[in-house]
Motif scaffolding. Sequence first.
Motif, PDB file in Angstrom:
ATOM      1  N   TYR A   1      52.892  54.738  27.969  1.00 57.22           N
ATOM      2  CA  TYR A   1      54.108  53.941  28.136  1.00 57.22           C
ATOM      3  C   TYR A   1      53.845  53.564  29.655  1.00 57.22           C
ATOM      4  O   TYR A   1      53.858  54.633  30.681  1.00 57.22           O
ATOM      5  CB  TYR A   1      55.181  54.710  27.877  1.00 57.22           C
ATOM      6  N   TYR A   2      53.894  52.186  30.006  1.00 61.37           N
ATOM      7  CA  TYR A   2      53.743  51.913  31.164  1.00 61.37           C
ATOM      8  C   TYR A   2      55.061  51.347  31.956  1.00 61.37           C
ATOM      9  O   TYR A   2      55.822  50.624  31.230  1.00 61.37           O
ATOM     10  CB  TYR A   2      52.890  50.582  31.458  1.00 61.37           C
ATOM     11  N   VAL A   3      55.464  51.737  33.326  1.00 58.30           N
ATOM     12  CA  VAL A   3      56.812  51.552  33.868  1.00 58.30           C
ATOM     13  C   VAL A   3      56.858  51.152  35.062  1.00 58.30           C
ATOM     14  O   VAL A   3      57.635  51.008  35.954  1.00 58.30           O
ATOM     15  CB  VAL A   3      57.528  52.945  34.069  1.00 58.30           C
ATOM     16  N   THR A   4      55.653  50.208  35.638  1.00 57.81           N
ATOM     17  CA  THR A   4      55.735  49.373  36.745  1.00 57.81           C
ATOM     18  C   THR A   4      56.266  48.234  36.725  1.00 57.81           C
ATOM     19  O   THR A   4      55.649  47.295  35.919  1.00 57.81           O
ATOM     20  CB  THR A   4      54.479  49.357  37.550  1.00 57.81           C
ATOM     21  N   PRO A   5      57.319  47.730  37.162  1.00 58.70           N
ATOM     22  CA  PRO A   5      57.679  46.521  37.198  1.00 58.70           C
ATOM     23  C   PRO A   5      56.908  45.175  37.639  1.00 58.70           C
ATOM     24  O   PRO A   5      56.222  45.554  38.745  1.00 58.70           O
ATOM     25  CB  PRO A   5      59.501  46.431  37.926  1.00 58.70           C
ATOM     26  N   ASN A   6      56.894  44.145  37.059  1.00 59.72           N
ATOM     27  CA  ASN A   6      56.184  43.029  37.623  1.00 59.72           C
ATOM     28  C   ASN A   6      54.735  43.539  37.658  1.00 59.72           C
ATOM     29  O   ASN A   6      54.210  43.034  38.532  1.00 59.72           O
ATOM     30  CB  ASN A   6      56.849  42.451  38.879  1.00 59.72           C
ATOM     31  N   TRP A   7      54.075  43.811  36.889  1.00 58.73           N
ATOM     32  CA  TRP A   7      52.800  44.252  36.944  1.00 58.73           C
ATOM     33  C   TRP A   7      51.946  43.103  36.378  1.00 58.73           C
ATOM     34  O   TRP A   7      52.018  42.841  35.015  1.00 58.73           O
ATOM     35  CB  TRP A   7      52.489  45.614  36.174  1.00 58.73           C
ATOM     36  N   ASP A   8      51.216  42.296  36.988  1.00 55.22           N
ATOM     37  CA  ASP A   8      50.377  41.213  36.490  1.00 55.22           C
ATOM     38  C   ASP A   8      49.099  41.549  36.168  1.00 55.22           C
ATOM     39  O   ASP A   8      48.577  42.570  36.433  1.00 55.22           O
ATOM     40  CB  ASP A   8      50.521  40.107  37.712  1.00 55.22           C
ATOM     41  N   LYS A   9      48.472  40.508  35.365  1.00 59.79           N
ATOM     42  CA  LYS A   9      47.228  40.493  34.962  1.00 59.79           C
ATOM     43  C   LYS A   9      46.108  40.986  36.026  1.00 59.79           C
ATOM     44  O   LYS A   9      45.169  41.268  35.991  1.00 59.79           O
ATOM     45  CB  LYS A   9      46.926  39.252  34.047  1.00 59.79           C
ATOM     46  N   ASP A  10      46.543  39.931  37.071  1.00 57.97           N
ATOM     47  CA  ASP A  10      45.400  40.280  38.384  1.00 57.97           C
ATOM     48  C   ASP A  10      45.387  41.153  38.925  1.00 57.97           C
ATOM     49  O   ASP A  10      44.576  41.502  40.060  1.00 57.97           O
ATOM     50  CB  ASP A  10      45.932  38.703  39.245  1.00 57.97           C
ATOM     51  N   ASN A  11      46.342  42.112  38.982  1.00 59.14           N
ATOM     52  CA  ASN A  11      46.626  43.485  39.563  1.00 59.14           C
ATOM     53  C   ASN A  11      45.371  44.709  39.072  1.00 59.14           C
ATOM     54  O   ASN A  11      45.127  45.517  39.799  1.00 59.14           O
ATOM     55  CB  ASN A  11      47.898  44.054  39.191  1.00 59.14           C
ATOM     56  N   GLY A  12      44.896  44.265  37.939  1.00 62.00           N
ATOM     57  CA  GLY A  12      44.010  45.197  37.271  1.00 62.00           C
ATOM     58  C   GLY A  12      44.750  46.379  36.686  1.00 62.00           C
ATOM     59  O   GLY A  12      45.781  46.275  36.764  1.00 62.00           O
ATOM     60  N   GLY A  13      44.061  47.554  36.724  1.00 65.06           N
ATOM     61  CA  GLY A  13      44.988  48.741  35.983  1.00 65.06           C
ATOM     62  C   GLY A  13      45.140  48.696  34.465  1.00 65.06           C
ATOM     63  O   GLY A  13      46.148  49.553  34.082  1.00 65.06           O
TER      64      GLY A  13
END
Length: 278
Positions: A149-161
């Motif tokens: 379950y992922y909880v970082t707001p505004n995590w974009d595709k280019d961010n990796g991870g």
Amino acid sequence: MNSKQVSDLIFKRILENKIDLNLKFLNSSSNIGYFYIDNILPEELAKKCFSVFPDKSKMRKLKSLKEYKHVSAQMDKHHPFLEEVIYAFQNEKIVKLIGEICNIPTLYPDDSLYAGGLSLMAKDNFLNPHLDNSHDSDRQRWRVLNLLYYVTPNWDKDNGGHLQLWPNGPKNKPLEIESKFNRLIVMATHSSSWHSVNKVTVDNNRCCISNYYFSDNALRETDKFHVTKFRGRPNQRITNIILDCDASLRMLVRKVFKKGVRKNPHIYNKSNNKNEIL
């Protein structure tokens, strides 16, 4: 908000998408069965998870050829809301519902959070292709599902991870599933479920709350006991050789010492929990 209230929200969201999620899992189960669902909690609660997530300095750093990340299972050292959320996913009705979606008749959550809990990946953190340990720490039950379950707001595709599944093995091209905010990913774990996380490229933290479910039976008849196995990526030939030797050596140790030779530090040491062993 307590664990029961959180679990009611999660249950409602999954239930209203049950048919679609079942189809997603069935359509992928010939390789690595998985499904994902967005907006699993109301946005304000998902944002609260992130706002109270511990700093990486308060977590255990894992850094090697295999991985680079920060983890914690000792939930009483962190904000109590995170513990309520992680155990909400262990509510009996949610476990049963996910079992129905994945066609697994007997499922058990893991109160000890063996290899589960909290995971934080900062800039340049990564997780190489690997197979999860096939069993619980006592080698009594099979590890069959991984809930992320992922909880970082505004995590974009280019961010990796992002989570990568390797349905044709770690020598081929992976399937990428974005680690989007408020997204739950459920994936099968068996002897062919190679997965990884690509490198984080931004100065931000990708935060994840994870659980494992176990079962009396393996997902595949061909599954056999194995330790966690890491591999290099397709372009990492030397790393692959080193990690292959590492896995073989640890398997040899486990043949001699069935429950390993040292205590596993990644477990929730409650007063009623015994120390688990690798």
